[in-house]
Every structure is written in C-alpha cells, then in structure tokens.
Design an enzyme around this catalytic site. Structure first.
Site, PDB file in Angstrom:
ATOM      1  CB  SER A 125      -0.975  -0.035   1.179  1.00  0.00           C
ATOM      2  OG  SER A 125      -1.910   1.001   1.085  1.00  0.00           O
ATOM      3  CG  ASP A 150      -2.636  -0.254  -2.537  1.00  0.00           C
ATOM      4  OD1 ASP A 150      -2.740   0.905  -2.091  1.00  0.00           O
ATOM      5  OD2 ASP A 150      -3.100  -1.246  -1.951  1.00  0.00           O
TER       6      ASP A 150
END
Length: 498
Positions: free
Chosen positions: A104, A253
């Site tokens: 992430s 992401d």
C-alpha cells in the site's frame, strides 16, 4: 517470523523469516492453500495480483505457481494492478480467495501479501492465526507449477462498474463539466483512474507527470502517502495552475483517495478523510433505500453518527480497518475510515477503493457546480446543521512498535483526568468484549475527543483528535473555526508531549 496483521503479511524486503522474500511468499502461499483445503475449498478459484513495488511481479508469479501446483485454478492478473481490482475479481469470479502483493503506502523498502477470502473481504480472526499455523507447518521445498497470466477482461468489467456509479449512486440531475488534477504518487492507479474518469463522462484530467508512471522508489516523495506533509505539493500546484475544480491523490496501490479543494483566496487544501467521508456518505444516503447502513471506525469523526439518522439511514461503528467495516452489518451502502479509505460500492468491492471514490466525488462536484455550489458549501451546511466538527491526527514516527506500545501502556497505567483544560472520561478498548476489543485509549470530553493507539502496520503512535464548536449562523463560522484551531493546537501539544 512475520505475523498476519492488517489483512495479511507486511514487512521489509530482506532475507529471513522476518522479511518479505521469495521464501516467505511461497511458504505463505503453501500454508494458505493447506488452510483452504482443510475447509473443503480445495480446487476453488484463486485470484492473484500485484502492484509495481520491488519484487511484486516475482512474488505474484510465485504465489500463483504455488496455488496452481496445489490444484487451484488461478487467475493471475496480467500487469501491475490497483488492489481494489483484486477485491472485485474475487467476488466477480466467485473465487475462494485472492492475494494481492502490495504494501500500500508503506516506504519503498517494504512489501506485503494481502489476503482476501470468499466474497472479496479481507480475512479476520481466527482465520489469520489458523493460516499462520498452517504456514509454520510447511516444509521445504514448496512445489510450483507454471501458468500463463490471464487477460484483462475482469479489469475492464471493474472499470465499467466504476463508470456506472454516477448513475447508480449519484442519481439524476444536471451535471457541469469538471476539470480534475490527479496524482498517482508513482503507483499503479494513474491510467486506470484516467480511464475510469473518461468512461464516467469526466475526460478533462490533468496529471502530475513526475508521479504518473509507476516507480518502486517513489522518487519525488519522502513517504508515498497522500496524508504525509508535502506528498501532495505537486498535485496542488498543478490544480492551481490548470484551474481545476478538484484535486485527487491516490496512494500507490490506489485503494485510498485524498481530495483537494480550492479556497476563496485562490489557495488549495486537502480535505481530511472525515470531511470526504461525510460528503460521500451524504451523497450515497440521498439515493439509498430508507434504513440503509453507513459505517465508520472508532477513531473517526462523530459527525457521521449524527448525519446518518438525519438522512434516514442507520449508523455503525467498528474497529479500524476495512476487514471490520466490510462486515459492519446488513444493508451496508457506504463505509469509510479517516485514513482516506472509502468503500462506496460494497456490492462490488468489499474493501476501500480509491478509484471508485474518486469518480463518485467528481460526480458530486459536477452536480454541485451545476447548482453554483461547492464541496466547501456542503461542509459549511453540515457545520450549521450539526456543529463544526474539526479533526486532526498526530502521527508520531518511532523506532519500533514496542516503543509505541510502551507509551500506550504508560497512559493506561496513569490516564489523565483532563486534557487541554477540559475534563475527560477514559475508555480502555482492551477492556471491551467481543469485536470492539483493541489496543486503543479513548478520552472524551463534552466537546472534544482524543483516541490514542499504536499503528497496526508501522512503528508509529497515532492520536486522533476532534473538537466540536456550536455554530448559530453562517456569519459565526469564521469565529468557530478560529476557536476550533486553537483547541486542536492544545490537543496536539498534549499528544506530542507523550
């Protein structure tokens, strides 16, 4: 060894059981496959995707090959992909599980192994501990079988669904043209977001060129997180230069979305996650069935709890993380967490989704613009209706998770009786039963609130702050904002003194 934390494994790229490497990934995949077989899910479909971080493509191939060798039909997505596409594909394809290789918004030196279960929701306890035990039982070597990546048909279906959201959720009515400034922060969301905006009828997109293409080193930002100071400087400069109507920042992401808006003096500011959250909740509730459910977490603003019943909806509160928010209850139509995560279409993606949130907030701006209004006008209206809810977050970066836990334990042993001059009541969430049990301390005053907790993914101590100022009339808003800023400053001083 690494433990399953926020939806799976996350850690530094390095050799050994305490790092993300090819051995960690193959053992995790073998253990996960064994766990699925124990639950009579052997032979069910599995979806595997990855972002553009260092090692992500190699780890995704290894994951897919382990599951293939274990007898699972695998859909290996063909190129670096936003995380919400994997969540969507698990549900759309009827898969029993999904894995996205991503860390992430963590630093470039990290990577991770994010797990989805049947239906496209993140795993929760006790599945995480059960999978850990299966991983520990794996012996080397782990079998792998080659396979070909799938086509991108499921990706196109995801983008088609996102493009439908303005009609599905936004409702009917006039829409003005909107100019968007966009950054992908060197992640994988750039082109998918542009495609989604265009398909939804908003093709006027200007991108931060230096940050548009995926780059695993994130060269223009210290930390690739839109919430970090300086991360959106290039975006806001682009928005001002191009005369944009709004600015959108996706994390690497693309499962988080931050929104920037113009100010009356020509400057720009990024909205807090709570501000975007209540705007989108109101948008969704206005077209949702009566009694529809919206949810947020115990560290978020209390404003949603007041807005939901005023709009004919129900409100739920969960622990932090979308593994809990996705399971908030029947009739869920929207969920958000203050860390710029928004689930605007739980019927399709049971996780936070930055691209769908970006499209829906753009559509909201277009409908407001057609009426001569802005997002700032909407926020002012909420202040008049419910009081001015103003929040902030103090994130203390520490040397280790142990240090963060020690600070929390010190507070737990000797909780303050007042903060910034206001008496507070103390709630220790570790004393709660059931799903609301977590390592967090909540201090609540008559008009202020402080939540202190260690981060679940990084060596940080996080403090979530909120003050509420009454507002009698629109002319009172400037004075209320000044008072709120002063009170937040006092709360920040308390947190930094920790």
């Amino acid at each position: 060894m690494l433990r399953f934390g926020t939806a799976g494994l996350r850690g530094p790229l390095r050799d050994g059981a305490d790092g993300i490497n090819i051995t960690t990934v193959t053992r995790a995949s073998a253990g996960f496959a064994d766990w699925l077989r124990e639950r009579c899910l052997g032979g069910g479909a599995v979806v595997v995707g990855h972002d553009a971080r260092h090692g992500s493509a190699e780890f995704a191939v290894a994951t897919a090959e382990v599951f293939t060798a274990a007898g699972f039909p695998v859909t290996l997505l063909p190129y670096p992909m936003p995380t919400p596409v994997v969540a969507y594909a698990v549900r759309e394809l009827g898969a029993v599980a999904g894995v996205q290789i991503t860390a992430s918004h963590n630093p470039a030196t990290d990577n991770g192994y994010k797990v989805y279960l049947e239906g496209g929701a993140q795993l929760i306890a006790p599945a995480d501990a059960e999978i850990e035990r299966c991983i520990e039982a794996v012996t080397e070597p782990v079998a792998r079988a080659p396979l070909r990546p799938a086509g991108d048909a499921v990706v196109r279906r995801y983008l088609d669904r996102v493009a439908e959201l303005p009609a599905l959720i936004g409702g009917s009515g006039a829409r003005a043209e909107v100019r968007i400034a966009l950054t992908a922060l060197h992640g994988v969301g750039g082109q998918p977001a542009v495609d989604a905006f265009t398909a939804a009828g908003y093709p006027d997109v200007h991108v931060v060129g230096e940050q548009f293409e995926p780059h695993p080193d994130f060269p223009t930002v210290a930390f690739p997180n839109p919430e970090e100071p300086g991360a959106t400087d290039l975006l806001l400069a682009l928005a001002a230069r191009t005369g944009a109507d709004l600015a959108i920042a996706l994390d690497p992401d693309a499962d988080r979305c931050a929104v920037g808006i113009p100010q009356p003096d020509g400057s720009w500011r990024m909205l807090r996650g709570d501000e975007t959250g209540v705007l989108l909740a109101d948008c969704v509730l206005r077209t949702a069935p009566a009694g529809a459910l919206v949810a947020t977490t115990l560290v978020s603003s209390r404003l949603l709890a007041e807005l939901a019943p005023a709009r004919g909806g129900r409100y739920a509160e969960t622990l932090t993380g979308f593994k809990w928010l996705a399971r908030a209850g029947d009739g869920l139509v929207y969920a958000y967490e203050e860390a710029i995560g928004h689930c605007v279409d739980p019927a399709a993606v049971r996780d936070k989704d930055g691209i769908s949130a970006a499209v829906l907030v753009t559509d909201l701006v277009a409908r407001l613009k057609a009426k001569g209004r802005t997002l700032a006008d909407e926020l002012d209206d909420y202040a008049l209706e419910f009081g001015l809810h103003t929040g902030d977050q103090v994130s203390l970066r520490l040397t280790s998770a142990r240090e963060a836990a020690a600070i929390v334990e010190r507070l737990r042993a000797d909780p303050p009786k007042q903060i910034a001059g206001e008496p507070v009541e103390y709630t220790d969430q570790l004393q709660e039963r059931g799903r609301m049990r977590t390592d967090a301390l909540i201090f609540t005053g008559s008009t202020s609130r402080v939540v202190v907790r260690p981060s679940g993914t990084e060596p940080k101590l996080k403090c979530y702050l909120e003050v509420v100022e009454p507002v009698g009339a629109r002319a009172d808003l400037p004075a209320a904002r000044t008072a709120a800023r002063e009170r937040l400053a006092a709360l920040r001083d308390f947190c930094r003194a920790l």
